[in-house]
Design an enzyme around this catalytic site. Structure first.
Site, mmCIF file in Angstrom:
data_model
loop_
_atom_site.group_PDB
_atom_site.id
_atom_site.type_symbol
_atom_site.label_atom_id
_atom_site.label_comp_id
_atom_site.label_asym_id
_atom_site.label_seq_id
_atom_site.Cartn_x
_atom_site.Cartn_y
_atom_site.Cartn_z
ATOM 1 C CD GLU A 1 12.972 -34.947 27.940
ATOM 2 O OE1 GLU A 1 12.393 -34.848 29.030
ATOM 3 O OE2 GLU A 1 13.809 -34.122 27.540
ATOM 4 C CB CYS B 1 3.963 -30.531 32.172
ATOM 5 S SG CYS B 1 4.862 -32.064 32.405
ATOM 6 C CD GLU C 1 9.080 -34.030 26.774
ATOM 7 O OE1 GLU C 1 7.867 -33.891 27.003
ATOM 8 O OE2 GLU C 1 9.542 -35.018 26.181
ATOM 9 N N GLY D 1 9.408 -22.283 24.670
ATOM 10 C CA GLY D 1 9.795 -23.284 23.671
ATOM 11 C C GLY D 1 9.812 -22.694 22.268
HETATM 12 P P1 NAP Z 1 9.386 -21.320 31.529
HETATM 13 O O1 NAP Z 1 9.056 -19.964 31.995
HETATM 14 O O2 NAP Z 1 9.311 -21.592 30.076
HETATM 15 O O3 NAP Z 1 10.866 -21.623 32.085
HETATM 16 C C1 NAP Z 1 11.511 -22.837 31.831
HETATM 17 C C2 NAP Z 1 13.007 -22.574 31.723
HETATM 18 O O4 NAP Z 1 13.249 -21.717 30.611
HETATM 19 C C3 NAP Z 1 13.598 -21.864 32.941
HETATM 20 O O5 NAP Z 1 14.916 -22.320 33.130
HETATM 21 C C4 NAP Z 1 13.593 -20.411 32.501
HETATM 22 O O6 NAP Z 1 14.510 -19.598 33.188
HETATM 23 C C5 NAP Z 1 13.977 -20.583 31.045
HETATM 24 N N1 NAP Z 1 13.639 -19.443 30.194
HETATM 25 C C6 NAP Z 1 12.605 -18.583 30.317
HETATM 26 N N2 NAP Z 1 12.633 -17.700 29.286
HETATM 27 C C7 NAP Z 1 13.702 -18.018 28.524
HETATM 28 C C8 NAP Z 1 14.254 -17.505 27.311
HETATM 29 N N3 NAP Z 1 13.720 -16.456 26.668
HETATM 30 N N4 NAP Z 1 15.361 -18.091 26.788
HETATM 31 C C9 NAP Z 1 15.909 -19.157 27.413
HETATM 32 N N5 NAP Z 1 15.442 -19.694 28.557
HETATM 33 C C10 NAP Z 1 14.345 -19.138 29.100
HETATM 34 O O7 NAP Z 1 8.476 -22.416 32.220
HETATM 35 P P2 NAP Z 1 8.173 -22.553 33.781
HETATM 36 O O8 NAP Z 1 7.132 -21.598 34.163
HETATM 37 O O9 NAP Z 1 9.457 -22.504 34.542
HETATM 38 O O10 NAP Z 1 7.655 -24.053 33.851
HETATM 39 C C11 NAP Z 1 6.330 -24.359 33.743
HETATM 40 C C12 NAP Z 1 5.992 -24.819 32.337
HETATM 41 O O11 NAP Z 1 6.792 -25.956 32.018
HETATM 42 C C13 NAP Z 1 4.562 -25.273 32.224
HETATM 43 O O12 NAP Z 1 4.017 -24.833 31.017
HETATM 44 C C14 NAP Z 1 4.690 -26.802 32.213
HETATM 45 O O13 NAP Z 1 3.617 -27.447 31.598
HETATM 46 C C15 NAP Z 1 5.979 -26.987 31.504
HETATM 47 N N6 NAP Z 1 6.569 -28.292 31.811
HETATM 48 C C16 NAP Z 1 6.554 -29.249 30.848
HETATM 49 C C17 NAP Z 1 7.058 -30.505 31.135
HETATM 50 C C18 NAP Z 1 7.035 -31.576 30.088
HETATM 51 O O14 NAP Z 1 7.708 -32.578 30.267
HETATM 52 N N7 NAP Z 1 6.311 -31.434 28.992
HETATM 53 C C19 NAP Z 1 7.582 -30.785 32.396
HETATM 54 C C20 NAP Z 1 7.581 -29.786 33.355
HETATM 55 C C21 NAP Z 1 7.074 -28.531 33.041
HETATM 56 P P3 NAP Z 1 13.996 -18.737 34.469
HETATM 57 O O15 NAP Z 1 13.633 -19.708 35.504
HETATM 58 O O16 NAP Z 1 15.159 -17.918 34.843
HETATM 59 O O17 NAP Z 1 12.824 -17.925 33.985
#
Ligand code: NAP
Length: 535
Positions: free
Chosen positions: A515, A340, A306, A289
């Site tokens: 959201e 999350c 989020e 983020g």
């Molecule tokens: P993530 O590593 O941040 O990945 C989320 C998305 O971002 C994926 O599509 C990922 O692609 C992409 N991404 C990663 N690095 C990027 C970059 N440098 N530039 C652009 N896009 C990039 O998170 P995650 O491990 O998949 O998900 C778990 C996290 O999400 C946890 O921290 C959880 O708490 C949070 N989450 C929050 C909510 C909420 O509503 N607050 C809901 C669900 C999850 P790739 O898959 O190809 O790496």
């Protein structure tokens, strides 16, 4: 408002046969991928269990841009996290595909924003109906690509579809204002207009719902989207594209560009810095983020974030133990601890501590069944990949090395490399990793506390604040604690809080914006003030 500048170039060209659309600004270059036969559904290779039941019609492997299924120069494999079996090879989009998708979305925006709210509402409703008609197939896709137990996958599909239903209703309830200013010859009007093209980046843990929660609001407001799903779970996003197309959502309004983790950084940067994009909507880790916020800052784009959480779950002496245990099970172990809003830290008051820990351990042993998500009775599927298992293992080892006690679980599960035993730790202290690093796995660490002030201080001693839960039968305490917890969402005597009608989002480094609910559509609307003089 970047989009307004670009929109000045809108001309008379039609996009497909749907919109009285607009011509792209010359600087934006041309879109138009070569027309060709629609590539067929995925070839399912070497999968031994369950996938045969997936709907071939919904199992798409190409990107979906401008209403067309387009292959990319390369592909990446998607695996079932339970068995490691290959599910299919998916188009690995790069920067050029990302730019083309943005252009398609931009071109479509010029027409979609003019479609009446009633018609947008009706198209979203058709999309919702198709999701419900295909709910079993969609749920199986989720289980195949994320490992989530099938029952939970069914729950996610309903939750996901309900966002389309909800925002189909909200589309018709976007109102402006009339303001009476001190000047008698003037009236002030406030119009609400769609922001423009939204770049939507989503995680793997809710491969369908995290998309519709954003896209339902965006489309209802009159925005168009480019969705980059997570590498691990592109099939749900693509299945949604197939249904959007069947529902009659016009070409270019909903675009999906899957890509491998290797390309995520570049693709993310391409869609988040493109001048034709006006809004970035992201769900994922706080680390990612922050990267996207940097992209947004340079071109001053609207953002919704989020991000991660570290939810406290507090059990006060006055709590009903059975209720607290039921809530703890629900909030900790849904999606095997990979949500999350999962409780990350259990704070239990001294007087009730031993009774709660004992009952929680018994309930875990009785109710949690580790297995393949397709198997009847499984409540705990695999984690998404081995890295996720390593993180849980590291947190357990760290806690034990610093004095924590394993009450149940504590190690990898014999079923396979992505499985971990549901684990309960007691005697946990705040110097342990699991109390200040999001676990995203089936680990419940219990910290003992004495006073309400102490519990609130521990709960708030973090730079994130998404969800928080507490159990108490004392009404005055309930008000005090609910107001003092530094989180965006509070569960009082309740472990499951998500609902399309309610605002979802966090404070501190857990995010920006909300959201779902009646507030969610505002994230995709601009306010325009019109001063109407000479009256
Ligand atoms: P993530 O590593 O941040 O990945 C989320 C998305 O971002 C994926 O599509 C990922 O692609 C992409 N991404 C990663 N690095 C990027 C970059 N440098 N530039 C652009 N896009 C990039 O998170 P995650 O491990 O998949 O998900 C778990 C996290 O999400 C946890 O921290 C959880 O708490 C949070 N989450 C929050 C909510 C909420 O509503 N607050 C809901 C669900 C999850 P790739 O898959 O190809 O790496």
């Amino acid at each position: 408002m970047a989009t307004c500048f670009w929109l000045r170039s809108c001309g008379a060209r039609r996009l497909g046969s749907t919109f009285p659309g607009c011509r792209l600004h010359p600087r934006a270059g041309g879109l138009v991928p070569a027309p060709g036969p629609a590539p067929g559904p995925a070839q399912l290779r070497g999968y031994a269990g369950g996938l045969a039941g997936l709907s071939a019609a919904l199992l798409r492997t190409d990107s979906f841009v401008g209403g067309r299924w387009l292959p990319a120069a390369a592909t990446f494999p998607v695996q079932d996290p339970a068995s490691g079996a290959a599910l299919g090879m998916v188009a690995d989009c790069g920067v050029s595909e990302a730019r083309a998708a943005v252009r398609a979305a931009y071109e479509a925006f010029c027409g979609w924003r003019k479609v009446s709210a009633k018609e947008r509402s009706s198209l979203l409703r058709k999309w919702y109906n198709l999701m419900i008609q295909n709910k079993d197939d969609l749920a199986r896709i989720i289980t195949a690509e994320s490992g989530k137990p099938l029952k939970e996958a069914h729950g996610e599909i309903l939750y996901s579809a309900f966002f389309l239903e909800w925002f189909s209703e909200e589309a018709r309830r976007v109102y402006g204002d009339i303001i009476y200013t001190p000047a008698k010859d003037k009236r002030a009007l406030v119009l609400k207009q769609p922001v423009g093209v939204a770049a939507v980046i989503t995680p793997w843990n809710f491969p369908s719902a995290m998309i519709t929660r954003k896209v339902g609001a965006a489309l209802a407001a009159g925005c168009t989207v480019v969705v980059k799903p997570a590498e691990d779970t592109p099939f749900s996003a693509l299945a949604l594209a197939e249904l959007a197309s069947q529902a009659g959502i016009p070409p270019g309004v909903y675009n999906v560009i899957p890509c491998s983790r290797k390309n995520a950084k570049e693709v993310g940067e391409a869609i988040c810095t493109d001048p034709l994009v006006s809004k970035i909507s992201f769900t994922g880790s706080t680390t990612t983020g922050k990267i996207l916020l940097h992209h947004a800052a340079n071109s001053v784009k609207r953002v919704s974030m989020e991000l991660g959480g570290l939810a406290p779950f507090i059990v006060f002496d006055s709590a009903n133990v059975d209720q607290a245990v039921a809530g703890a099970l629900a909030s900790k172990f849904r999606n095997t601890g990979q949500t999350c809003v999962c409780s990350n830290r259990f704070l239990v008051q001294r007087g009730i501590h031993d009774a709660f820990v004992k009952a929680f351990a018994e309930a875990m042993k009785k109710n949690l069944h580790v297995g393949n998500g397709f198997e009847e009775g499984t409540t705990q599927g695999p984690l998404i990949n081995e890295k996720a298992v390593e993180k849980v293992e590291k947190q357990v080892n760290d806690a034990v090395s610093k004095g924590a006690t394993i009450v149940t679980g504590g190690k990898r599960h014999h079923l396979g490399k992505n499985f971990f035993e549901p684990t309960l730790l007691s005697n946990v202290t705040q110097d342990m990793l699991c109390t200040h690093e999001e676990t995203f796995g089936p680990l419940a660490p219990v910290i003992k506390f004495d006073t309400e002030e102490e519990a609130i201080a521990i709960a708030n001693a973090t730079d994130v604040g998404l969800a928080g839960y507490f159990y108490s039968q004392d009404p005055a305490q309930i008000w005090r604690v609910a107001e003092q917890l530094e989180v965006g969402m509070v569960g009082v005597n309740e472990g499951l809080i998500s609902s399309v009608e309610c605002p979802f989002g966090g404070v501190k480094q857990s995010g920006l914006g909300r959201e779902g609910s009646k507030y969610g559509i505002d994230e995709y609307l601009e306010l325009k003030y019109v001063c109407y003089g000479g009256l």
